[in-house]
Write a protein that holds these residues in place. Structure first.
Motif, mmCIF file in Angstrom:
data_model
loop_
_atom_site.group_PDB
_atom_site.id
_atom_site.type_symbol
_atom_site.label_atom_id
_atom_site.label_comp_id
_atom_site.label_asym_id
_atom_site.label_seq_id
_atom_site.Cartn_x
_atom_site.Cartn_y
_atom_site.Cartn_z
ATOM 1 N N SER A 11 39.356 -42.073 18.940
ATOM 2 C CA SER A 11 40.726 -41.691 19.265
ATOM 3 C C SER A 11 41.506 -41.291 18.012
ATOM 4 O O SER A 11 42.244 -40.308 18.023
ATOM 5 C CB SER A 11 41.421 -42.857 19.968
ATOM 6 O OG SER A 11 42.742 -42.532 20.277
ATOM 7 N N GLN A 14 40.675 -37.840 16.835
ATOM 8 C CA GLN A 14 41.334 -36.824 17.661
ATOM 9 C C GLN A 14 42.818 -36.725 17.316
ATOM 10 O O GLN A 14 43.370 -35.629 17.248
ATOM 11 C CB GLN A 14 41.155 -37.147 19.142
ATOM 12 C CG GLN A 14 39.725 -37.025 19.588
ATOM 13 C CD GLN A 14 39.476 -37.634 20.963
ATOM 14 O OE1 GLN A 14 40.333 -38.303 21.529
ATOM 15 N NE2 GLN A 14 38.285 -37.406 21.493
ATOM 16 N N ARG A 15 43.463 -37.865 17.106
ATOM 17 C CA ARG A 15 44.887 -37.859 16.758
ATOM 18 C C ARG A 15 45.120 -37.181 15.416
ATOM 19 O O ARG A 15 46.099 -36.460 15.244
ATOM 20 C CB ARG A 15 45.433 -39.288 16.712
ATOM 21 C CG ARG A 15 45.526 -39.922 18.059
ATOM 22 C CD ARG A 15 45.996 -41.347 17.959
ATOM 23 N NE ARG A 15 45.870 -42.009 19.249
ATOM 24 C CZ ARG A 15 45.993 -43.291 19.425
ATOM 25 N NH1 ARG A 15 46.278 -44.081 18.406
ATOM 26 N NH2 ARG A 15 45.860 -43.822 20.611
ATOM 27 N N ARG A 18 45.567 -33.573 15.617
ATOM 28 C CA ARG A 18 46.863 -33.125 16.136
ATOM 29 C C ARG A 18 47.944 -33.154 15.064
ATOM 30 O O ARG A 18 48.833 -32.331 15.050
ATOM 31 C CB ARG A 18 47.286 -33.989 17.317
ATOM 32 C CG ARG A 18 46.474 -33.750 18.560
ATOM 33 C CD ARG A 18 47.043 -34.512 19.748
ATOM 34 N NE ARG A 18 46.209 -34.327 20.912
ATOM 35 C CZ ARG A 18 45.270 -35.178 21.287
ATOM 36 N NH1 ARG A 18 45.056 -36.284 20.600
ATOM 37 N NH2 ARG A 18 44.554 -34.930 22.363
ATOM 38 N N ASP A 83 43.683 -46.723 25.423
ATOM 39 C CA ASP A 83 42.711 -45.659 25.198
ATOM 40 C C ASP A 83 41.580 -45.782 26.209
ATOM 41 O O ASP A 83 41.158 -46.885 26.547
ATOM 42 C CB ASP A 83 42.153 -45.745 23.778
ATOM 43 C CG ASP A 83 41.456 -44.470 23.335
ATOM 44 O OD1 ASP A 83 41.578 -43.441 24.027
ATOM 45 O OD2 ASP A 83 40.783 -44.497 22.292
ATOM 46 N N ASN A 121 50.434 -34.965 21.689
ATOM 47 C CA ASN A 121 49.397 -35.366 22.627
ATOM 48 C C ASN A 121 49.927 -35.157 24.050
ATOM 49 O O ASN A 121 50.381 -36.091 24.710
ATOM 50 C CB ASN A 121 48.990 -36.818 22.391
ATOM 51 C CG ASN A 121 47.784 -37.214 23.205
ATOM 52 O OD1 ASN A 121 47.412 -36.552 24.160
ATOM 53 N ND2 ASN A 121 47.178 -38.325 22.815
#
Length: 144
Positions: A11, A14-15, A18, A83, A121
């Motif tokens: 996670s 992925q963050r 961003r 999550d 997100n």
């Protein structure tokens, strides 16, 4: 605990894509392990996991928080993490975890729960809005 840490690491990667503010330190997972262990042992926090086929496919962490005494209500819950493994999204797992966390908080007499979600997100923002969460504050920052 290791399956939760593995989900967290995925996670966070992925963050970080961003927004760079979410880039964890190379050994950040060690601090997350401590954070997780502390919340698992604390009376003022809860950790919920979702399993499928004997495998942990999601988790959530919440804690009791106090606001300054000039606010009403003073105590509220904070969901710091929720999550779900990509392979199990859109199957109600997040909803089940959210429900368990909210039930735990309500069982302690709380009437308000808050979360922090990255504005970039869009999937997460949509999830939280679906369950009645609304934006009332924005955190802004800049590099010095």
């Amino acid at each position: 605990m290791q399956p939760i840490v593995a989900l967290w690491r995925t996670s966070m990667a992925q963050r970080a894509q961003r927004h760079p503010i979410f880039t964890p330190k190379a050994d950040g997972y060690i601090a997350f392990e401590r954070f997780l262990a502390e919340h698992m042992a604390a009376n003022n926090a809860a950790v919920v996991v979702a399993e499928a086929g004997g495998e942990i496919v999601g988790y959530g962490i919440c804690q009791l928080r106090r606001r300054p005494a000039y606010f009403e209500p003073i105590e509220h819950g904070l969901i710091s993490d929720l999550d779900v493994a990509a392979s199990h999204r859109r199957r109600g797992v997040g909803e089940m975890i959210l429900g368990a966390l909210c039930n735990w908080l309500a069982g302690r007499g709380l009437t308000r729960v808050e979360i922090e979600v990255a504005t970039a997100n869009e999937i997460a923002v949509s999830f939280w809005r679906k369950w009645g969460f609304e934006t009332y504050c924005q955190t802004m920052g800049r590099t010095l």
